[in-house]
Design a protein around this motif. Structure first.
Motif, PDB file in Angstrom:
ATOM      1  N   SER A 202       0.825  -1.213   0.000  1.00  0.00           N
ATOM      2  CA  SER A 202       0.000   0.000   0.000  1.00  0.00           C
ATOM      3  C   SER A 202       0.854   1.257   0.000  1.00  0.00           C
ATOM      4  O   SER A 202       0.478   2.269  -0.599  1.00  0.00           O
ATOM      5  CB  SER A 202      -0.930  -0.007   1.219  1.00  0.00           C
ATOM      6  OG  SER A 202      -1.778  -1.128   1.200  1.00  0.00           O
TER       7      SER A 202
ATOM      8  N   ALA B 262      -3.564   2.512  -1.241  1.00  0.00           N
ATOM      9  CA  ALA B 262      -3.648   3.195   0.051  1.00  0.00           C
ATOM     10  C   ALA B 262      -4.927   4.029   0.151  1.00  0.00           C
ATOM     11  O   ALA B 262      -5.572   4.067   1.208  1.00  0.00           O
ATOM     12  CB  ALA B 262      -2.421   4.082   0.247  1.00  0.00           C
TER      13      ALA B 262
ATOM     14  N   TRP C 250      -7.752   1.703   0.703  1.00  0.00           N
ATOM     15  CA  TRP C 250      -7.684   1.272   2.107  1.00  0.00           C
ATOM     16  C   TRP C 250      -8.372   2.299   2.997  1.00  0.00           C
ATOM     17  O   TRP C 250      -9.215   1.953   3.839  1.00  0.00           O
ATOM     18  CB  TRP C 250      -6.222   1.088   2.496  1.00  0.00           C
ATOM     19  CG  TRP C 250      -6.000   0.572   3.897  1.00  0.00           C
ATOM     20  CD1 TRP C 250      -6.911   0.502   4.917  1.00  0.00           C
ATOM     21  CD2 TRP C 250      -4.782   0.048   4.432  1.00  0.00           C
ATOM     22  NE1 TRP C 250      -6.331  -0.026   6.047  1.00  0.00           N
ATOM     23  CE2 TRP C 250      -5.024  -0.315   5.788  1.00  0.00           C
ATOM     24  CE3 TRP C 250      -3.505  -0.152   3.908  1.00  0.00           C
ATOM     25  CZ2 TRP C 250      -4.048  -0.855   6.599  1.00  0.00           C
ATOM     26  CZ3 TRP C 250      -2.528  -0.689   4.729  1.00  0.00           C
ATOM     27  CH2 TRP C 250      -2.794  -1.034   6.058  1.00  0.00           C
TER      28      TRP C 250
END
Length: 264
Positions: free
Chosen positions: A11, A18, A21
């Protein structure tokens, strides 16, 4: 341990992953907070129903406060577990997309399953049903294991407790391992029979992965890491020929064929 943490470095190297996420964490927090807020509304009532009135002597009062604290702890641990089990089916669409993004970034967007929003939208309904069934499977399996342990415990208590803890922990770990892999496997239309074969062949690996994943499942911030790391693990197994990904293989074959035709 390394396999379960692989998503962290991945990530960092891929900003899109990211961002996904972070987005999944925000959505998961909404569900998680709603469940825990409901728990906070009724926790006093539940504890009052279960616990007897406090006694008059000092030791009765001390015992009452100790039992009250233990009940609150158990109640909130169960609430967090229920929050995860409720959020899992609801978050399936985002987990499917997150797994798809990880897979594409792992292979550098060179082949495999295209990010077709219409096709993914069709998978959402099936994904919700699949996640609900996975939750039911986990709860049913755990109940059978604990009831079996209780039965053994009636004959030989230490053995019953040991059975429930060891077998129950192994079952949950395997379940978490297959849960993480299920998103990328379903995206690639891997049959259920092939998934069971993968579980049988990679049981030790999935068992170790699931042990760490269980810890991640308690916090909203780390729940997406289960999906990211499991998707990377699945792609690595596929790269070494240990995991079938039919849709990606078809995409790779099509790309190779186009290259050969162009060269010819």
């Amino acid at each position: 341990m390394r396999a379960a943490l692989a998503g962290l470095g991945f990530s960092v190297r891929h900003g899109e992953v990211a961002l996904w996420w972070l987005g999944v964490v925000v959505c998961y927090l909404l569900v998680w907070t709603t469940v825990l807020w409901s728990t906070a509304t009724y926790d006093d009532t539940m504890v009052s129903v279960i616990l007897w009135p406090p006694g008059t002597s000092w030791w009765e009062a001390a015992l009452w406060h100790l039992c009250r604290s233990v009940l609150y702890l158990v109640f909130w641990l169960l609430a967090i577990l229920v929050a995860f089990l409720i959020a899992l089916p609801l978050m399936t669409p985002l987990f499917i997309l997150l797994s798809e993004v990880v897979e594409r970034r792992f292979y550098g967007d060179s082949s495999g399953h295209p990010l077709d929003w219409k096709e993914l939208a069709k998978e959402f309904g099936a994904g919700l049903v699949r996640s609900a069934l996975l939750v039911l499977l986990n709860v049913t399996g755990a109940a059978v294991i604990w009831l079996t342990g209780f039965g053994i415990g009636l004959i030989f208590p230490p053995l019953g407790t040991l059975f429930a803890v060891v077998v129950g922990g192994a079952w949950t770990s395997l379940w978490f391992g297959m849960l993480g892999l299920s998103y990328v496997l379903e995206n690639n239309q891997v049959t259920f029979a092939s998934q069971l074969t993968l579980l049988q062949q990679q049981a030790p690996l999935l068992l170790g992965f699931g042990v760490v994943a269980q810890i991640f499942a308690w916090l909203p911030l780390t729940v997406p890491l289960i999906v990211i790391s499991a998707s990377i693990l699945c792609c690595r197994l596929h790269r070494h020929g240990h995991c079938p990904l039919p849709v990606r293989d078809q995409g790779q074959h099509g790309t190779d064929q186009e290259t050969a035709d162009t060269t010819a």
